[in-house]
Design an enzyme around this catalytic site. Structure first.
Site, mmCIF file in Angstrom:
data_model
loop_
_atom_site.group_PDB
_atom_site.id
_atom_site.type_symbol
_atom_site.label_atom_id
_atom_site.label_comp_id
_atom_site.label_asym_id
_atom_site.label_seq_id
_atom_site.Cartn_x
_atom_site.Cartn_y
_atom_site.Cartn_z
ATOM 1 N N GLY A 1 1.004 -0.975 -0.061
ATOM 2 C CA GLY A 1 0.037 0.053 -0.360
ATOM 3 C C GLY A 1 1.009 1.120 -0.005
ATOM 4 C CG ASP B 1 -2.441 9.871 10.312
ATOM 5 O OD1 ASP B 1 -3.553 10.939 10.794
ATOM 6 O OD2 ASP B 1 -1.818 9.421 9.790
#
Ligand code: NAG
Ligand code: NAG
Length: 616
Positions: free
Chosen positions: A319, A439
C-alpha cells in the site's frame, strides 16, 4: 590534531628524503659548495685547503676571519695567488700581484715574455684566461705597416713594437698574415673600448676558468666520484662505495615516502568523507548508543541492501500511505514483515532515530511491533511485523468490502474497537513517554490473522512531511475526517490526547455505521453529515438499519459504539472522555450510557484546511 600530526609526519618524511638525497651523491663528507670569507660561494673543483680531497684547487684561510686575503694555490709548490672573488661556477678572479707590480714599473719589459699562467699540476683540468687580448710583439723592422685599426705601443729600449687589434672581433686570418713574423702574447684585459694605450687595459687582475678534463668531468658530474691519479699519473675515478645500492636505497626511500604520503592522503580523504557523511546523518555512535540503550530489544538495524533483499527489491507493494510506500518482505528467518519506506523526509536523521527509539520502546498487543529500521544516507525504512489481514479500512468502507473475502460481524467490529482503545490507552498512559498518535483512522489500524487490531504509523508525523493530510480531514465517503477540530483551529482548544480520542470516536462511528445501502439512503450531494444522521437515528430510537446486525445483541453493540463515538467527537476537548473512560463505557451496559449532547459541528468545512504538523 590528527591532521597536524599527519602534516608533521609528512614533513619528517620529506626531510629524510632530502637528507638521504644529499647523502647519496657519493661525495661523502664533501660539501656541495662552500663560502670563503665574503668572496662568494665556490664549487668543485675548488675546495677548502682543509679538505684537499674534495677538490683539485685549494683555497687557503677560508674560515680564518683574521686573514682577509684568501689565497689560491694554482701550482703544486708555487706561490699563492690572491683570490678576488668567484666569477662563475668554475671561474675565479685573481690578482697576480707580482705581475701587477712589474706591469706598473716596466710594461715593455714585462711584456717581453709571454705571460705564463701557472701550469696545472695535474692533467685533470686546464686553466684559461677568460677575457684575454692577443698582442703581437713585432721587430721594428716589420715590413708591412698594419692597418689603422691596429694600435701600437713602441718599446724602443727593447727594439720591438707591440700591436693589438682594436676591433671588437679581430680577424685572425688577417692578423696571421700581417704578424706572421711576430710572437703572440695572450694576456688578460680589462676593457677595450676607450683607449689606445695598451697599458690602460692590460690587467694583472684576471678571470681564470678551470676546465675539467673529459674523464674528470664524467667522473665527478655524472658518476658522483672523485677524480684521482694513481702512482703512474693515470686517471681513475674514485666512486663512493656501494654507490649503486645508495641509489637503490634512495629510490626505495622515495617510493616508500610517496606510498606513505598517498596512503595518508587517502586516509585523510576517507576521514573527511565519513565525517561529512556523519554530519549528514546521525552518527553511527548515536545509533550504537541507541541500540545499546535498547538492551535485548529486537529492534535491529538493517542496511539498505538488506532491506532491498528482504523486500525482494520492493516487488510486493502492500500500500501507499501518507509517509511512504509499504512493501511485503520476508526476513531470513522466514517471518513476514511489512517494510515502510519513508519518503518526504524532513529530518536530519536524529529525529528519525529518536522516533525509532520511541516506537521501539512500545510493546503492547494492540500496537504494531517494530522489528527493525534502516537509516542509511537519505534512506529511511521501518520494518514492522506483518499483519496478514491488512488495514481495517478495507473491511469497513463499502467500496472495499466487496474485495475482501470476509465480512466482519458486529462482534469482531466491537472487538476491534476495544482493541484500538486499549492500544491508544497504552500510548497515552502506559508507556514511559506519552505518545500522541494524531492520525487514528481505519487506514492505520492493522489486523492480524485473528483480527486483533494493532495501531501503526504513530510518531511519523514529526519526521515526515505528509502529502495526504487532506484525506484525513475529509473521509473517503464525504464524512467528516478523523482530525479533531482543535488540530486545525486552536479556537477549539489545545491539542492533546483528547485529539486522538476525537479521531478514535470518528472511526468507531464509521465502523458502527456501515450502512447497508449507502447509495440509496444517503444522498452525497446533499452533504448529510454522517454524525448528524446517526445522532438523529439514535435520539429518535430509530432502528439504525445498519449492516450485519442480526440480533438484539448486535444492535446493542452498535448502539454502544455509536454513543461512545458521539461522546468522543464532542467539539470541546474537555467534554470528550479520556480513552480510559472510553474503555470503561465500552465495557458497561448500553442502557447505563448517557446520550451525549449533539456534536456542535453540523458540517465539516468544505474548503480544504491546511494542516501544519510542525505546529504540533
Ligand atoms: C684566451 O681566450 C680564448 C677564448 O676565450 C681561450 O680559448 C684561450 O685559451 C685564452 N687564452 C689563454 C692563454 O688562456
Ligand atoms: C704565449 O701563450 C699563448 C697561449 O698560451 C701561445 O699561443 C703563444 O704561442 C705564446 N707565445 C710565446 C711567445 O710563447
Amino acid at each position: 590534531m590528527a591532521i597536524v600530526d599527519l602534516f608533521c609526519f609528512l614533513l619528517f618524511c620529506h626531510l629524510v628524503l632530502i637528507l638521504s638525497a644529499g647523502y647519496g651523491n657519493g661525495h661523502q663528507d664533501c660539501p656541495h659548495s662552500f663560502t670563503c670569507g665574503n668572496l662568494g660561494t665556490f664549487h668543485y673543483p675548488f675546495t677548502k685547503a682543509e679538505k684537499p680531497d674534495c677538490g683539485l684547487l685549494a683555497i687557503h684561510d677560508c674560515d680564518n676571519p683574521h686573514q682577509h686575503r684568501k689565497m689560491i694555490q694554482l701550482e703544486l709548490n708555487g706561490k699563492g695567488i690572491v683570490l678576488i672573488g668567484v666569477a662563475q661556477q668554475n671561474a675565479i678572479s685573481i690578482l697576480d700581484e707580482d705581475f701587477h707590480k712589474r706591469l706598473q714599473q716596466n710594461p715593455c719589459g714585462t711584456l717581453k715574455n709571454n705571460y705564463s699562467l701557472p701550469s696545472p699540476f695535474s692533467s685533470l683540468y686546464s686553466i684559461h684566461i677568460k677575457f684575454n687580448v692577443t698582442l703581437f710583439k713585432c721587430k721594428q723592422s716589420l715590413k708591412m705597416k698594419p692597418p689603422t685599426h691596429y694600435f701600437n705601443h713602441p718599446c724602443p729600449e727593447y727594439d720591438y713594437d707591440i700591436y693589438y687589434d682594436s676591433l671588437p672581433t679581430p680577424n685572425s686570418k688577417e692578423a696571421h698574415s700581417l704578424f706572421s713574423s711576430c710572437s703572440v702574447i695572450q694576456i688578460s684585459t680589462k676593457d677595450l673600448t676607450d683607449t689606445n694605450d695598451i697599458l690602460s687595459f692590460v690587467s694583472a687582475e684576471m678571470v681564470l676558468q678551470v676546465v675539467l678534463s673529459n674523464d674528470c668531468d664524467q667522473c665527478y658530474n655524472h658518476r658522483g666520484g672523485q677524480c684521482r691519479l694513481d702512482a703512474n699519473q693515470k686517471f681513475y675515478c674514485k666512486e663512493a662505495p656501494k654507490n649503486k645500492s645508495k641509489i637503490l636505497k634512495l629510490v626505495l626511500v622515495l617510493g616508500l615516502v610517496t606510498a606513505v604520503t598517498i596512503a595518508l592522503l587517502l586516509v585523510m580523504v576517507m576521514i573527511y568523507h565519513t565525517r561529512w557523511k556523519q554530519k549528514q546523518n546521525p552518527t553511527n555512535q548515536q545509533i550504537k548508543i541507541f541500540l545499546e540503550r535498547q538492551g535485548p530489544l529486537q529492534t535491529k538495524r538493517y542496511d539498505y541492501s538488506e532491506i532491498k533483499k528482504v523486500t525482494n527489491s520492493f516487488r510486493n507493494k502492500l500500500g501507499q500511505g501518507g509517509f511512504g510506500s509499504v512493501y511485503k518482505g520476508k526476513l531470513p528467518d522466514g517471518r513476514y514483515v511489512a517494510v515502510k519506506i519513508l519518503s518526504e523526509l524532513k529530518d536530519n536523521g536524529e529525529d528519525f532515530i529518536n522516533e525509532v527509539a520511541t516506537i521501539s520502546r512500545t510493546s503492547h498487543i494492540n500496537i504494531v511491533n517494530l522489528l527493525g529500521f534502516c537509516c542509511e544516507g537519505s534512506k529511511r525504512a521501518l520494518v514492522y511485523e506483518f499483519m496478514s489481514n491488512g488495514s481495517l479500512e478495507k473491511f469497513i468502507f463499502e467500496e472495499n468490502v466487496g474485495k475482501t473475502d470476509r465480512q466482519l460481524d458486529c462482534q469482531t467490529i466491537y472487538h476491534i474497537a476495544v482493541g484500538v482503545a486499549r492500544g491508544l490507552e497504552y500510548l497515552h498512559q502506559g508507556c514511559n513517554t506519552r505518545i500522541l498518535h494524531f492520525d487514528i483512522k481505519p487506514h492505520n489500524i492493522l489486523l492480524d490473522e485473528n483480527f486483533n487490531p494493532k495501531i501503526s504509523d504513530f510518531g511519523l508525523a514529526k519526521i515526515c512531511t505528509r502529502k495526504e493530510s487532506m484525506i484525513s480531514i475529509f473521509g473517503a465517503r464525504g464524512t467528516a475526517g478523523y482530525i479533531a477540530p482543535e488540530v486545525f483551529s486552536r479556537n477549539f482548544g489545545a491539542v492533546s490526547h483528547k485529539s486522538d480520542v476525537y479521531s478514535y470516536g470518528m472511526m468507531i462511528l464509521e465502523m458502527a455505521g456501515r450502512r447497508k445501502n449507502i447509495k440509496t439512503e444517503v444522498n452525497r450531494s446533499s452533504e448529510i453529515y454522517f454524525p448528524d444522521w446517526i445522532y438523529n437515528c439514535l435520539e429518535s430510537n430509530e432502528e439504525l438499519g445498519l449492516q450485519n446486525i442480526r440480533n438484539e445483541s448486535d444492535d446493542k453493540l452498535v448502539r454502544k459504539m455509536t454513543i461512545v463515538g458521539l461522546w468522543c467527537i464532542q467539539t470541546h476537548p474537555s467534554t470528550r472522555p479520556a480513552i480510559s473512560k472510553v474503555l470503561e463505557m465500552l465495557g458497561s451496559k448500553v442502557e447505563l450510557l448517557q446520550i451525549p449532547p449533539k456534536p456542535f459541528l453540523s458540517s465539516p468545512p468544505t474548503s480544504p484546511v491546511h494542516l501544519s504538523y510542525e505546529t504540533l
